[in-house]
Design a protein around this motif. Structure first.
Motif, PDB file in Angstrom:
ATOM      1  N   ASP A  53       0.833  -1.201   0.000  1.00 17.56           N
ATOM      2  CA  ASP A  53       0.000   0.000   0.000  1.00 17.56           C
ATOM      3  C   ASP A  53       0.872   1.258   0.000  1.00 17.56           C
ATOM      4  O   ASP A  53       0.608   2.210  -0.740  1.00 17.56           O
ATOM      5  N   ALA A  54       1.925   1.245   0.817  1.00 23.57           N
ATOM      6  CA  ALA A  54       2.831   2.389   0.864  1.00 23.57           C
ATOM      7  C   ALA A  54       3.564   2.557  -0.462  1.00 23.57           C
ATOM      8  O   ALA A  54       3.751   3.683  -0.951  1.00 23.57           O
ATOM      9  N   SER A  55       3.967   1.452  -1.078  1.00 21.90           N
ATOM     10  CA  SER A  55       4.661   1.530  -2.365  1.00 21.90           C
ATOM     11  C   SER A  55       3.761   2.138  -3.431  1.00 21.90           C
ATOM     12  O   SER A  55       4.202   2.979  -4.226  1.00 21.90           O
ATOM     13  N   ALA A  65       4.629  14.442  -8.468  1.00 19.60           N
ATOM     14  CA  ALA A  65       5.783  15.320  -8.281  1.00 19.60           C
ATOM     15  C   ALA A  65       6.299  15.849  -9.604  1.00 19.60           C
ATOM     16  O   ALA A  65       6.796  16.972  -9.686  1.00 19.60           O
ATOM     17  N   ARG A  66       6.190  15.061 -10.658  1.00 22.95           N
ATOM     18  CA  ARG A  66       6.699  15.452 -11.973  1.00 22.95           C
ATOM     19  C   ARG A  66       5.657  16.189 -12.814  1.00 22.95           C
ATOM     20  O   ARG A  66       5.946  16.616 -13.923  1.00 22.95           O
ATOM     21  N   ALA A  67       4.445  16.319 -12.283  1.00 25.24           N
ATOM     22  CA  ALA A  67       3.429  17.122 -12.961  1.00 25.24           C
ATOM     23  C   ALA A  67       3.760  18.599 -12.768  1.00 25.24           C
ATOM     24  O   ALA A  67       4.625  18.959 -11.970  1.00 25.24           O
ATOM     25  N   TRP A  68       3.025  19.475 -13.436  1.00 19.68           N
ATOM     26  CA  TRP A  68       3.474  20.864 -13.577  1.00 19.68           C
ATOM     27  C   TRP A  68       3.019  21.825 -12.498  1.00 19.68           C
ATOM     28  O   TRP A  68       3.533  22.931 -12.423  1.00 19.68           O
ATOM     29  N   GLY A  69       2.070  21.514 -11.681  1.00 16.33           N
ATOM     30  CA  GLY A  69       1.546  22.531 -10.762  1.00 16.33           C
ATOM     31  C   GLY A  69       1.014  21.968  -9.469  1.00 16.33           C
ATOM     32  O   GLY A  69       1.422  20.886  -9.034  1.00 16.33           O
ATOM     33  N   PRO A  70       0.064  22.681  -8.833  1.00 21.57           N
ATOM     34  CA  PRO A  70      -0.504  22.216  -7.570  1.00 21.57           C
ATOM     35  C   PRO A  70      -1.179  20.855  -7.726  1.00 21.57           C
ATOM     36  O   PRO A  70      -1.666  20.500  -8.809  1.00 21.57           O
ATOM     37  N   VAL A  71      -1.225  20.110  -6.634  1.00 22.49           N
ATOM     38  CA  VAL A  71      -1.781  18.760  -6.635  1.00 22.49           C
ATOM     39  C   VAL A  71      -2.929  18.689  -5.632  1.00 22.49           C
ATOM     40  O   VAL A  71      -2.759  19.066  -4.461  1.00 22.49           O
ATOM     41  N   LEU A  72      -4.085  18.225  -6.076  1.00 20.53           N
ATOM     42  CA  LEU A  72      -5.213  17.978  -5.174  1.00 20.53           C
ATOM     43  C   LEU A  72      -5.221  16.503  -4.831  1.00 20.53           C
ATOM     44  O   LEU A  72      -5.285  15.655  -5.725  1.00 20.53           O
ATOM     45  N   TRP A  73      -5.169  16.200  -3.535  1.00 16.15           N
ATOM     46  CA  TRP A  73      -5.178  14.806  -3.078  1.00 16.15           C
ATOM     47  C   TRP A  73      -6.407  14.616  -2.201  1.00 16.15           C
ATOM     48  O   TRP A  73      -6.521  15.190  -1.125  1.00 16.15           O
ATOM     49  N   VAL A  74      -7.352  13.807  -2.663  1.00 17.19           N
ATOM     50  CA  VAL A  74      -8.607  13.560  -1.946  1.00 17.19           C
ATOM     51  C   VAL A  74      -8.493  12.234  -1.203  1.00 17.19           C
ATOM     52  O   VAL A  74      -8.236  11.189  -1.818  1.00 17.19           O
ATOM     53  N   ASP A  79      -4.029   9.398   6.587  1.00 17.34           N
ATOM     54  CA  ASP A  79      -2.890   8.500   6.781  1.00 17.34           C
ATOM     55  C   ASP A  79      -1.722   8.810   5.859  1.00 17.34           C
ATOM     56  O   ASP A  79      -0.775   8.030   5.775  1.00 17.34           O
ATOM     57  N   LEU A  80      -1.778   9.926   5.145  1.00 19.22           N
ATOM     58  CA  LEU A  80      -0.644  10.293   4.297  1.00 19.22           C
ATOM     59  C   LEU A  80       0.506  10.807   5.158  1.00 19.22           C
ATOM     60  O   LEU A  80       0.300  11.605   6.073  1.00 19.22           O
ATOM     61  N   GLU A  99     -10.638  15.996   2.459  1.00 18.95           N
ATOM     62  CA  GLU A  99     -11.091  14.767   3.114  1.00 18.95           C
ATOM     63  C   GLU A  99     -12.551  14.521   2.747  1.00 18.95           C
ATOM     64  O   GLU A  99     -13.406  15.397   2.923  1.00 18.95           O
ATOM     65  N   ALA A 100     -12.837  13.334   2.227  1.00 18.18           N
ATOM     66  CA  ALA A 100     -14.179  12.980   1.781  1.00 18.18           C
ATOM     67  C   ALA A 100     -14.812  11.979   2.736  1.00 18.18           C
ATOM     68  O   ALA A 100     -14.123  11.177   3.380  1.00 18.18           O
ATOM     69  N   ALA A 101     -16.130  12.019   2.800  1.00 17.66           N
ATOM     70  CA  ALA A 101     -16.857  11.137   3.713  1.00 17.66           C
ATOM     71  C   ALA A 101     -16.998   9.727   3.159  1.00 17.66           C
ATOM     72  O   ALA A 101     -17.042   8.755   3.910  1.00 17.66           O
ATOM     73  N   ASP A 102     -17.061   9.595   1.840  1.00 20.10           N
ATOM     74  CA  ASP A 102     -17.244   8.278   1.230  1.00 20.10           C
ATOM     75  C   ASP A 102     -16.682   8.297  -0.184  1.00 20.10           C
ATOM     76  O   ASP A 102     -16.207   9.324  -0.678  1.00 20.10           O
TER      77      ASP A 102
END
Length: 240
Positions: A53-55, A65-74, A79-80, A99-102
């Motif tokens: 899972d971590a990998s 990281a190699r994309a060009w701009g801000p990153v949205l992580w939902v 646990d990140l 953070e999403a509920a479902d």
């Protein structure tokens, strides 16, 4: 989240259509020479184990990281591990967390982020995503330069995250692999077992790679890079 997205402005530059890994053994096997930026890509850990899972998470971080701009992580759970993402090239100041509920909310937030067009990558983590949902993400990504990355978590121990059909252009399985041996006691650079399970317009393949460095780039183990093609055969066969 809408207010945050509105505060982000694009710089007006045209973006390249494909994000290469920078490793010939991978890019040459991808139908587009890399990952299409205007597309959905899915990643799953090979097993529900923490190591795999971590990998898979760090594999995603390296792409973002190699994309060009801000990153949205939902996310569904908090646990990140920011230092781990940073070691894979993804600086904390580039990441917007939601953070999403479902699962349904994860997919909705991803779609909204993709349609905004000012993000470099949108990442979401779900256990279930129907074909119709992935099709919506693919349509939202088309025409833009924001790569869509969906991590499919294991719903059950014996469940296959890729059992449900998807509109994703590529689907990847990632597992941890034994690290590089060192001449002295210690742990070498982490390695991953990377399998492209499906790609549109191309064939699946399998490789052992060294994990992302601080720039988000993966690499082939030295023994595979140095091996002559005639002696070692195809890299995929040698590493499988």
């Amino acid at each position: 989240m809408r207010a945050t997205l509105r505060a982000i402005e694009g710089d007006g530059h045209r973006r390249r259509p494909v994000l290469p890994f920078g490793a010939e053994a991978i890019d040459s096997r991808l139908a587009d020479g890399g990952l299409r930026l205007d597309a959905l890509h899915e990643v799953a850990a090979a097993t529900p184990g923490m190591g795999d899972d971590a990998s898979a998470t760090l594999f995603l971080a390296g792409i973002a990281a190699r994309a060009w701009g801000p990153v949205l992580w939902v996310v569904r759970r908090r646990d990140l591990f920011a230092p781990g993402l940073y070691q894979s090239g993804l600086s904390p100041e580039r990441v917007l967390y939601a953070e999403a509920a479902d699962d349904a909310e994860v997919l909705a937030l991803m779609e909204e982020g993709l349609r905004h067009r000012a993000l470099g990558a949108v990442i979401g983590e779900t256990r279930r995503a129907a074909m119709a949902s992935t099709r919506r993400l693919q349509l939202a990504a088309e025409g833009g330069r924001t790569i869509a990355l969906l991590m499919k978590r294991h719903a059950r121990e014996d469940a296959d995250p890729f059992a449900v059909p998807s509109a994703a252009v590529t689907r990847w399985r990632i597992a941890s692999a034994p690290s590089a041996p060192l001449p002295v006691a210690g742990i070498g650079r982490a390695r991953w077992d990377v399998a492209l399970a499906r790609q549109r317009g191309g064939e699946p393949f399998h490789l052992i790679v060294e994990a992302c460095d601080e720039t988000g780039r993966i690499a082939l183990p030295a023994r595979l890079v140095d091996r002559p093609a005639a002696a070692g055969g195809a890299v995929a066969r040698a590493a499988a």
